[in-house]
Enzyme design. Structure first.
Site, PDB file in Angstrom:
ATOM      1  N   ASP A 109       0.824  -1.217   0.000  1.00  0.00           N
ATOM      2  CA  ASP A 109       0.000   0.000   0.000  1.00  0.00           C
ATOM      3  C   ASP A 109       0.853   1.259   0.000  1.00  0.00           C
ATOM      4  OD1 ASP A 109      -2.378   1.337  -0.203  1.00  0.00           O
ATOM      5  OD2 ASP A 109      -2.900   1.195   1.920  1.00  0.00           O
TER       6      ASP A 109
ATOM      7  N   LYS B  89       2.012   4.776  -1.054  1.00  0.00           N
ATOM      8  CA  LYS B  89       1.440   6.001  -1.634  1.00  0.00           C
ATOM      9  C   LYS B  89       1.866   7.155  -0.728  1.00  0.00           C
ATOM     10  CE  LYS B  89      -3.000   4.935   0.532  1.00  0.00           C
ATOM     11  NZ  LYS B  89      -4.442   4.868   0.414  1.00  0.00           N
TER      12      LYS B  89
ATOM     13  N   ASN C 205       0.789   7.440   2.935  1.00  0.00           N
ATOM     14  CA  ASN C 205       1.299   6.516   3.960  1.00  0.00           C
ATOM     15  C   ASN C 205       2.775   6.735   4.259  1.00  0.00           C
ATOM     16  OD1 ASN C 205      -1.165   5.343   4.313  1.00  0.00           O
ATOM     17  ND2 ASN C 205      -0.814   3.672   2.879  1.00  0.00           N
TER      18      ASN C 205
ATOM     19  N   ASP D  49       1.134   2.715   8.146  1.00  0.00           N
ATOM     20  CA  ASP D  49      -0.004   1.960   7.642  1.00  0.00           C
ATOM     21  C   ASP D  49       0.405   0.585   7.102  1.00  0.00           C
ATOM     22  OD1 ASP D  49      -2.414   1.040   6.962  1.00  0.00           O
ATOM     23  OD2 ASP D  49      -2.958   2.654   5.588  1.00  0.00           O
TER      24      ASP D  49
ATOM     25  N   THR E  83      -4.311   0.611  -3.527  1.00  0.00           N
ATOM     26  CA  THR E  83      -5.006   1.844  -3.890  1.00  0.00           C
ATOM     27  C   THR E  83      -5.014   1.908  -5.419  1.00  0.00           C
ATOM     28  OG1 THR E  83      -4.236   2.849  -1.849  1.00  0.00           O
ATOM     29  CG2 THR E  83      -4.881   4.369  -3.611  1.00  0.00           C
TER      30      THR E  83
HETATM   31  N1  LIG Z   1       2.688   7.597  13.524  1.00  0.00           N
HETATM   32  C1  LIG Z   1       2.000   8.605  12.996  1.00  0.00           C
HETATM   33  N2  LIG Z   1       2.330   9.890  13.260  1.00  0.00           N
HETATM   34  C2  LIG Z   1       1.638  10.910  12.730  1.00  0.00           C
HETATM   35  N3  LIG Z   1       0.579  10.755  11.904  1.00  0.00           N
HETATM   36  C3  LIG Z   1       0.197   9.510  11.599  1.00  0.00           C
HETATM   37  C4  LIG Z   1       0.875   8.367  12.114  1.00  0.00           C
HETATM   38  N4  LIG Z   1       0.289   7.262  11.620  1.00  0.00           N
HETATM   39  C5  LIG Z   1      -0.710   7.691  10.832  1.00  0.00           C
HETATM   40  N5  LIG Z   1      -0.785   9.039  10.814  1.00  0.00           N
HETATM   41  C6  LIG Z   1      -1.739   9.872  10.057  1.00  0.00           C
HETATM   42  O1  LIG Z   1      -2.988   9.214   9.982  1.00  0.00           O
HETATM   43  C7  LIG Z   1      -3.318   8.907   8.629  1.00  0.00           C
HETATM   44  C8  LIG Z   1      -4.086   7.605   8.569  1.00  0.00           C
HETATM   45  O2  LIG Z   1      -3.255   6.566   9.070  1.00  0.00           O
HETATM   46  P1  LIG Z   1      -3.296   5.126   8.425  1.00  0.00           P
HETATM   47  O3  LIG Z   1      -3.012   5.259   6.962  1.00  0.00           O
HETATM   48  O4  LIG Z   1      -2.413   4.234   9.211  1.00  0.00           O
HETATM   49  O5  LIG Z   1      -4.822   4.762   8.652  1.00  0.00           O
HETATM   50  P2  LIG Z   1      -5.759   3.770   7.848  1.00  0.00           P
HETATM   51  O6  LIG Z   1      -7.060   3.725   8.594  1.00  0.00           O
HETATM   52  O7  LIG Z   1      -5.084   2.463   7.654  1.00  0.00           O
HETATM   53  O8  LIG Z   1      -5.895   4.534   6.490  1.00  0.00           O
HETATM   54  P3  LIG Z   1      -6.335   3.994   5.052  1.00  0.00           P
HETATM   55  O9  LIG Z   1      -7.792   3.752   5.115  1.00  0.00           O
HETATM   56  O10 LIG Z   1      -5.957   5.140   4.157  1.00  0.00           O
HETATM   57  O11 LIG Z   1      -5.539   2.749   4.778  1.00  0.00           O
HETATM   58  C9  LIG Z   1      -1.968   8.886   7.902  1.00  0.00           C
HETATM   59  O12 LIG Z   1      -2.124   9.119   6.539  1.00  0.00           O
HETATM   60  C10 LIG Z   1      -1.247  10.025   8.630  1.00  0.00           C
HETATM   61  O13 LIG Z   1      -1.655  11.291   8.177  1.00  0.00           O
END
Ligand SMILES: Nc1ncnc2c1ncn2[C@@H]1O[C@H](COP(=O)(O)OP(=O)(O)OP(=O)(O)O)[C@@H](O)[C@H]1O
Length: 350
Positions: free
Chosen positions: A166, A168, A171, A184, A201
């Site tokens: 994934d 992009k 992430n 992610d 994606t």
């Molecule tokens: N360790 C971190 N520190 C700061 N921001 C973070 C961190 N982890 C995630 N984020 C923020 O939160 C967003 C969403 O996190 P993540 O992609 O892990 O969630 P997700 O629910 O799996 O999203 P998706 O549905 O897009 O796969 C990231 O794009 C980033 O902006």
């Protein structure tokens, strides 16, 4: 989960030895005993910094220590309804096991009746996605610097038999020094041989995923090519409004190479965005060395990079460890915790 002690990775003189040393013992790590359990009440939730398909990510402060973390909160009911239980459990196990300079990792994990919680280091510089939106496109030294870190990260993950799936700009986070942290790991998977799940994606899906052929690590190298293109141009190479149209373009392998790309960059990208797996860089007998030894990377010192000795071309403006100015603003919601756990069985391995 207990806060795992992390060996210092620096300094390191030999990449092969480093990989061997940093490879997790998955079997034993998965059985790691929890000696102190944390819960939501141990953290002060400050604000939302990200939102995903299954929940949100909050900046939090641990009340006992004052340390800041990002807590990813996943809604169990959504995970179950969308059949993502396995992916959520995988995400926890992998985040808990990995140990690499350019990846986030798990500090703590816990759950209540409604949610799973992953506490991660808070990466203060925000998403590469936002920086790309702001700058429109990156100049080639920045593309080179960022892609190099992703390359080493994929080399590490693949060495651990992990496929990321994934990649992009959303992430990829930028830390206060200007170096990257991949986040992610929801679709990341341990594989031996091939796997078949359609995930990722649309703009970043490799042709072999779309064609449902069964696939392996090659898909990560495809996404690596897509990312390089998007960083250097501001647009993904295969784009359209409808996902089906994107897929048609991807499997045809046709895209236009912007005129401003240097010939080295264009050549490297064209070797990555190869529909034919027997031609795709990263997937050939020399593995990632075909990329590392490409003229685009002729001046890169890979060991210096992994030791944070290469000067980042861009350093984010950050006022402190809890600065959220590099993140989008989100409408806040309160986490409603059900009085009953309807999903005990689904998450008994968490
Ligand atoms: N360790 C971190 N520190 C700061 N921001 C973070 C961190 N982890 C995630 N984020 C923020 O939160 C967003 C969403 O996190 P993540 O992609 O892990 O969630 P997700 O629910 O799996 O999203 P998706 O549905 O897009 O796969 C990231 O794009 C980033 O902006």
């Amino acid at each position: 989960m207990a806060k795992a002690k992390r060996r210092s990775l620096l300094p390191m003189g030999n990449w092969e030895e480093f990989l061997k040393d940093a490879k997790p013992e998955f079997d034993t790590l998965f059985e790691m005993k929890i000696d102190k359990e944390y819960g939501k009440e141990d953290f002060e939730f400050i604000r939302t910094v990200g939102r995903g398909a299954f929940g949100r990510v909050f900046l939090v402060r641990m009340i006992s220590t004052g340390e800041y973390y990002a807590i990813k909160v996943l809604d169990k009911s959504i995970i179950v309804k969308t059949k993502q239980v396995k992916h959520a459990l995988n995400e926890k196990k992998i985040l808990q096991a990995i140990n690499f300079p350019f990846c986030v990792y798990l500090n703590y994990a816990f759950m209540d009746n409604s949610y799973l919680y992953f506490a991660l280091p808070f990466i203060v510089g925000g998403e590469m996605f936002n920086l790309l939106r702001k700058l429109r496109k990156f100049d080639e030294p920045l593309v080179r610097f960022y892609a190099a870190q992703i390359l080493l990260t994929f080399e590490y993950l693949h060495y651990c038999n992990l496929i990321f799936r994934d990649l992009k700009p959303e992430n990829i986070l930028i830390d206060q020094t200007g170096y990257l942290k991949l986040t992610d790991f929801g679709f990341c998977k341990i594989i031996q041989g091939r796997t078949y799940t359609l995930c990722g994606t649309p703009e970043y899906l490799a042709p072999e995923i779309i064609l449902n052929k069964g696939y392996g690590m090659s898909v990560d190298w495809w996404t690596f090519g897509v990312l390089m293109y998007e960083m250097a141009s501001g647009m993904a190479p295969f784009h359209a409004r409808e996902p089906m149209k994107i897929y048609e373009k991807v499997v045809s392998g046709k895209y236009s190479m912007p005129k401003h790309f240097s010939s080295d960059l264009a050549d490297l990208i064209s070797n990555l965005l190869q529909v034919d797996l027997s031609k795709r860089y990263g997937n050939l007998k020399n593995g990632s060395n075909d990329i590392k030894e490409h003229p685009f990377y002729k001046d890169m010192n890979w060991l210096s990079l992994v030791n944070y000795k290469v000067q980042p071309p861009y350093v984010p403006v950050v006022t402190g460890a809890s600065d959220t100015s590099n993140f989008d603003k989100y409408k806040e919601v309160s986490l409603e915790i059900s009085s009953k756990d309807h999903y005990t069985k689904d998450f008994e391995d968490f």
